[in-house]
Design a protein around this motif. Structure first.
Motif, PDB file in Angstrom:
ATOM      1  N   MET A   1       0.849  -1.180   0.000  1.00 23.62           N
ATOM      2  CA  MET A   1       0.000   0.000   0.000  1.00 23.62           C
ATOM      3  C   MET A   1       0.892   1.239   0.000  1.00 23.62           C
ATOM      4  SD  MET A   1      -3.025   1.112   2.653  1.00 23.62           S
ATOM      5  CE  MET A   1      -3.852  -0.424   2.501  1.00 23.62           C
ATOM      6  N   ILE A   2       0.481   2.215  -0.760  1.00 24.16           N
ATOM      7  CA  ILE A   2       1.241   3.455  -0.884  1.00 24.16           C
ATOM      8  C   ILE A   2       1.130   4.247   0.419  1.00 24.16           C
ATOM      9  CG2 ILE A   2       1.452   5.620  -2.173  1.00 24.16           C
ATOM     10  CD1 ILE A   2       0.297   4.141  -4.581  1.00 24.16           C
ATOM     11  N   ASN A   3       2.204   4.922   0.765  1.00 26.17           N
ATOM     12  CA  ASN A   3       2.263   5.676   2.014  1.00 26.17           C
ATOM     13  C   ASN A   3       1.152   6.717   2.108  1.00 26.17           C
ATOM     14  OD1 ASN A   3       3.234   6.413   4.492  1.00 26.17           O
ATOM     15  ND2 ASN A   3       4.826   7.768   3.676  1.00 26.17           N
ATOM     16  N   GLY A   4       0.841   7.397   1.019  1.00 26.60           N
ATOM     17  CA  GLY A   4      -0.210   8.412   1.020  1.00 26.60           C
ATOM     18  C   GLY A   4      -1.573   7.812   1.314  1.00 26.60           C
ATOM     19  N   GLN A   5      -1.826   6.624   0.766  1.00 28.14           N
ATOM     20  CA  GLN A   5      -3.092   5.951   1.038  1.00 28.14           C
ATOM     21  C   GLN A   5      -3.186   5.541   2.501  1.00 28.14           C
ATOM     22  OE1 GLN A   5      -2.912   2.778  -1.788  1.00 28.14           O
ATOM     23  NE2 GLN A   5      -4.081   3.920  -3.332  1.00 28.14           N
ATOM     24  N   PHE A   6      -2.088   5.085   3.035  1.00 29.16           N
ATOM     25  CA  PHE A   6      -2.071   4.693   4.443  1.00 29.16           C
ATOM     26  C   PHE A   6      -2.381   5.886   5.343  1.00 29.16           C
ATOM     27  CE2 PHE A   6       0.162   3.929   8.469  1.00 29.16           C
ATOM     28  CZ  PHE A   6      -0.493   2.763   8.854  1.00 29.16           C
ATOM     29  N   GLU A   7      -1.823   7.032   5.019  1.00 30.74           N
ATOM     30  CA  GLU A   7      -2.079   8.236   5.815  1.00 30.74           C
ATOM     31  C   GLU A   7      -3.545   8.664   5.724  1.00 30.74           C
ATOM     32  OE1 GLU A   7       0.631  11.336   4.744  1.00 30.74           O
ATOM     33  OE2 GLU A   7       2.386  10.189   5.381  1.00 30.74           O
ATOM     34  N   GLN A   8      -4.156   8.533   4.546  1.00 33.76           N
ATOM     35  CA  GLN A   8      -5.567   8.887   4.393  1.00 33.76           C
ATOM     36  C   GLN A   8      -6.460   7.947   5.204  1.00 33.76           C
ATOM     37  OE1 GLN A   8      -6.221   8.858   0.170  1.00 33.76           O
ATOM     38  NE2 GLN A   8      -5.890  11.066  -0.001  1.00 33.76           N
ATOM     39  N   GLU A  10      -5.564   6.266   7.824  1.00 32.44           N
ATOM     40  CA  GLU A  10      -5.301   6.548   9.230  1.00 32.44           C
ATOM     41  C   GLU A  10      -6.056   7.791   9.695  1.00 32.44           C
ATOM     42  OE1 GLU A  10      -1.454   8.350  11.046  1.00 32.44           O
ATOM     43  OE2 GLU A  10      -1.166   6.178  10.895  1.00 32.44           O
TER      44      GLU A  10
END
Length: 73
Positions: A1-8, A10
């Motif tokens: 999973m892309i880091n940006g998607q993980f942040e969203q 979260e």
């Protein structure tokens, strides 16, 4: 999973968590006010304080959204 998607994901989960906490606090306050037979003015003050706390949380989220969208934060 892309880091940006993980942040969203979260951020969404954290916002849902806080919304559920506000709901549970509201339900417990409602129960205490009902069982304590609190007068109408006291109930109004309690709900006003709860609403202002929730409104502050929502305002913080909106301000953060605008700031991140414009590149400030």
């Amino acid at each position: 999973m892309i880091n940006g998607q993980f942040e969203q994901i979260e951020a969404l989960a954290l916002n849902l968590f806080f919304a559920s906490i506000f709901f549970l606090i509201g339900m417990s306050i409602r129960d205490v006010l009902k069982q304590g037979k609190v007068p109408a003015f006291g109930r109004f003050i309690v709900w006003l304080v709860l609403f202002l706390g929730c409104a502050g949380f929502v305002a913080k989220g909106v301000i953060q959204l605008f700031w991140e969208g414009s590149g400030i934060g």
